[in-house]
Design an enzyme around this catalytic site. Structure first.
Site, mmCIF file in Angstrom:
data_model
loop_
_atom_site.group_PDB
_atom_site.id
_atom_site.type_symbol
_atom_site.label_atom_id
_atom_site.label_comp_id
_atom_site.label_asym_id
_atom_site.label_seq_id
_atom_site.Cartn_x
_atom_site.Cartn_y
_atom_site.Cartn_z
ATOM 1 C CE LYS A 173 15.613 -23.816 -20.417
ATOM 2 N NZ LYS A 173 16.190 -23.154 -18.830
ATOM 3 C CD GLU A 248 14.241 -40.375 -23.270
ATOM 4 O OE1 GLU A 248 13.763 -41.112 -22.842
ATOM 5 O OE2 GLU A 248 14.381 -40.863 -23.679
ATOM 6 C CB CYS A 282 11.379 -39.541 -14.539
ATOM 7 S SG CYS A 282 12.938 -40.028 -15.230
ATOM 8 C CD GLU A 384 6.245 -36.634 -14.194
ATOM 9 O OE1 GLU A 384 5.544 -35.942 -14.247
ATOM 10 O OE2 GLU A 384 7.009 -37.795 -13.634
HETATM 11 P P1 NAD Z 1 9.927 -28.494 -17.372
HETATM 12 O O1 NAD Z 1 9.446 -29.481 -18.576
HETATM 13 O O2 NAD Z 1 9.353 -27.735 -15.934
HETATM 14 O O3 NAD Z 1 11.364 -28.086 -17.909
HETATM 15 C C1 NAD Z 1 12.764 -29.142 -18.489
HETATM 16 C C2 NAD Z 1 13.011 -27.866 -19.520
HETATM 17 O O4 NAD Z 1 12.493 -27.350 -19.689
HETATM 18 C C3 NAD Z 1 13.848 -26.672 -18.335
HETATM 19 O O5 NAD Z 1 15.349 -26.632 -19.236
HETATM 20 C C4 NAD Z 1 12.612 -25.281 -18.410
HETATM 21 O O6 NAD Z 1 13.401 -24.390 -18.539
HETATM 22 C C5 NAD Z 1 12.372 -26.011 -19.999
HETATM 23 N N1 NAD Z 1 11.287 -25.463 -20.196
HETATM 24 C C6 NAD Z 1 10.476 -25.035 -20.185
HETATM 25 N N2 NAD Z 1 9.221 -24.314 -20.862
HETATM 26 C C7 NAD Z 1 9.581 -25.099 -21.956
HETATM 27 C C8 NAD Z 1 9.080 -24.071 -23.503
HETATM 28 N N3 NAD Z 1 8.202 -23.450 -23.805
HETATM 29 N N4 NAD Z 1 10.619 -24.498 -24.835
HETATM 30 C C9 NAD Z 1 11.486 -25.367 -24.540
HETATM 31 N N5 NAD Z 1 12.280 -25.401 -23.137
HETATM 32 C C10 NAD Z 1 11.188 -24.795 -22.034
HETATM 33 O O7 NAD Z 1 9.847 -29.941 -16.215
HETATM 34 P P2 NAD Z 1 10.626 -30.183 -15.010
HETATM 35 O O8 NAD Z 1 10.048 -29.919 -14.198
HETATM 36 O O9 NAD Z 1 12.397 -29.235 -15.458
HETATM 37 O O10 NAD Z 1 10.773 -31.471 -14.933
HETATM 38 C C11 NAD Z 1 10.286 -32.577 -14.059
HETATM 39 C C12 NAD Z 1 9.338 -33.520 -15.212
HETATM 40 O O11 NAD Z 1 10.823 -33.988 -15.841
HETATM 41 C C13 NAD Z 1 8.679 -34.929 -14.902
HETATM 42 O O12 NAD Z 1 8.070 -34.762 -15.501
HETATM 43 C C14 NAD Z 1 9.561 -35.468 -14.886
HETATM 44 O O13 NAD Z 1 9.181 -36.510 -14.943
HETATM 45 C C15 NAD Z 1 10.284 -35.155 -15.947
HETATM 46 N N6 NAD Z 1 11.715 -36.119 -16.297
HETATM 47 C C16 NAD Z 1 11.037 -37.262 -17.133
HETATM 48 C C17 NAD Z 1 12.524 -37.191 -17.769
HETATM 49 C C18 NAD Z 1 13.102 -39.261 -18.720
HETATM 50 O O14 NAD Z 1 13.676 -39.222 -18.330
HETATM 51 N N7 NAD Z 1 12.015 -39.433 -18.824
HETATM 52 C C19 NAD Z 1 14.570 -37.982 -17.035
HETATM 53 C C20 NAD Z 1 14.155 -36.438 -15.301
HETATM 54 C C21 NAD Z 1 13.235 -35.408 -15.236
#
Ligand code: NAD
Length: 481
Positions: A173, A248, A282, A384
């Site tokens: 997804k 991650e 990130c 963040e």
């Molecule tokens: P998010 O957690 O809102 O969403 C990430 C994914 O999870 C999306 O596909 C979303 O639809 C899905 N999701 C949301 N709720 C869910 C649930 N209850 N169950 C399963 N899936 C669900 O994050 P975002 O806003 O898309 O991304 C930004 C965040 O990602 C920031 O915190 C950033 O630091 C982090 N990030 C981390 C890394 C890393 O490698 N550590 C890399 C990139 C981004």
């Protein structure tokens, strides 16, 4: 307007409920396509397709799996320009960045794991002449891969490539905020001859599609990249089901600058590590700590260069920053600037929405923002923000800056600038983060372990770590005498 489709069992199909979500182009603030609003029925269909494909794919010779992955990699390269433009429209990032970083890296992810499986070997442990142990590594089954919006195709493929290379089938997804390149990838997988059901892409909301993948009893492994709060929710659901988990998560990375650094090299890289992708990586260094003796020099030089960074149309080669990903995200980032002011911070530059002209007037642009005068432990310096906002804080000693650096709930990456070798090694050892970059930033060797500690995640991606995560090791012990 274009309707994105799910990719299930080798076909591009509509969601069962026939419902769609608006997909925005953040550079103009307008809807430009529709995303399937899939639900648990679509996830079920995808899981059944993956389960069916698994019986064949898991025993397909690795040379054949490798050949198909290499073909996908080649097709990404062949379509680089088209994919880069699509990524930029969907996400708001400068097309130059997508062309140089996002799309080439997506191709490398497939290339890397296509070849890695040819060179992997499992362990053997001899007990002198009494017995021998060897480890069998078999694919886990159906892997659930969930990714965020900031580096859409880059991070999506970073999970999918090792999962399918090691013989798993996948229900994936992408973020509902940036689904387009995942959709284009499904077309390329069909062209590459990836057998049906090996990769299934279900588009839609996290609380519907993501939650269904996480809770599905036939998906024993979840690889997730996203926010720390979402990661905690996934862990809450998946842990009692004893699923394998790779999380991650977020970061609040320190960028530590000592007076003995190569100033010019440091400042050029710091502009990048602060504002690349509008600060929505990130790994960006959002807390900049500067040794007091060069604090004023750094501040003057940095702010003057930040002011010259052009915020503009992402398709324009001159633009250093494009749009942030959504209106909601822009409002969140700007609310942190207000918080910083309430916490006693001084905005040295930026801190406001940038209004562009003509068709871009409704786009989500933020001026790169530099703030000083905040305590290391205030909310602005602990939470963040994930946008083009950095804070400057002076320090006097190594002990003091280590304490500042390690003070957050996060521990993803640290950046360190010094020409002192001993200090570099000592600091690297004492920083609480999964990655330390010394005199560089975002320099990546795909063989290295990638991930964070504390609230930044559990597990590591990259290299054989990822291949092994997607397999179940089994020890076989044979008594010789
Ligand atoms: P998010 O957690 O809102 O969403 C990430 C994914 O999870 C999306 O596909 C979303 O639809 C899905 N999701 C949301 N709720 C869910 C649930 N209850 N169950 C399963 N899936 C669900 O994050 P975002 O806003 O898309 O991304 C930004 C965040 O990602 C920031 O915190 C950033 O630091 C982090 N990030 C981390 C890394 C890393 O490698 N550590 C890399 C990139 C981004």
């Amino acid at each position: 307007m274009q309707k994105i489709k799910n990719y299930i069992n080798g076909e591009l199909i509509e969601p069962i409920g026939k419902e769609y979500i608006d997909n925005y182009n953040p550079s103009i603030g307008k809807v430009y396509s529709f995303i399937p609003d899939s639900d648990e029925r679509d996830v079920e269909l995808a899981t059944q397709a993956a389960l069916k494909a698994f019986s064949t794919w898991s025993i397909t010779p690795k040379e054949e799996r490798s050949r198909i992955l290499l073909k996908i990699s080649e097709l990404i390269e062949k379509n680089l320009e088209r994919l880069a433009i699509a990524e930029s429209i969907d996400n708001g990032k400068p097309v130059s960045l997508a062309r140089m970083v996002d799309i080439p890296r997506a191709a490398s992810n497939f290339h890397f794991y296509a070849t890695a499986i040819l060179h992997d070997a499992s362990e053997s442990h001899s007990m002198e002449d009494s017995a021998i142990n060897y480890t069998l590594r078999t694919p886990v089954g159906v892997a659930g891969c969930i990714s965020p919006w900031n580096l859409p195709l880059y991070l999506f493929t970073w999970k999918i490539a090792p999962a399918i290379a090691s013989g798993n089938c996948v229900v994936a997804k992408p973020s509902e905020i940036t689904p387009m390149t995942a959709y284009l990838l499904s077309e390329l997988c069909i062209e590459a001859g990836l057998p049906k059901g090996v990769l299934n892409i279900v588009h839609g909301y996290g609380h519907k599609v993501g939650a269904s993948i996480t809770a599905h009893p036939k998906i024993p492994l979840i690889s997730f990249t996203g926010g720390t709060k979402t990661g905690a929710e996934i862990a809450r659901v998946a842990a009692p089901m004893f699923k394998k988990l790779s999380l991650e998560l977020g970061g609040k990375n320190p960028n530590i600058i000592f007076a003995d650094c190569d100033f010019e090299k440091m400042i050029k890289t710091t502009l990048n590590s602060s504002f690349a992708n509008q600060g929505q990586i990130c790994l960006c260094g959002s807390r900049i700590f500067i040794e007091r003796s060069i604090y004023e020099k750094f501040k003057t030089e940095f702010v003057s260069r930040v002011k010259k960074m052009k915020v503009g149309n992402p398709a324009d080669a001159e633009s250093k920053l494009g749009a942030v990903v959504s209106k909601q995200h822009m409002e969140k980032v700007l609310s942190y600037v207000e918080l910083a002011k309430q916490e006693g911070g001084t905005v040295l530059c930026g801190g406001v929405q940038v209004k562009l002209e003509k068709e871009f007037s409704e786009g989500y642009y933020i001026a790169p923002t530099v703030i000083e005068g905040l305590d290391y432990n205030c909310r602005t310096n602990q939470e963040e923000i994930f946008g083009p906002v950095v804070t400057l804080t002076p320090f006097d000693t190594e002990e003091e800056v280590l304490m500042y650096a390690n003070s957050t709930q996060y521990g993803l990456a640290s950046i360190l600038w010094t020409e002192n070798l001993t200090r570099a090694h000592c600091m690297a050892g004492n920083l609480h983060s999964g990655i330390v970059w010394i005199n560089c930033w975002l320099l990546r060797d795909l063989r290295t372990p990638f991930g964070g500690v504390k609230g930044s995640g559990v597990g590591r991606e990259g290299g054989f770590e990822a291949l092994h995560f997607f397999t179940e090791p089994k020890n076989v012990c044979i008594k010789l005498k």
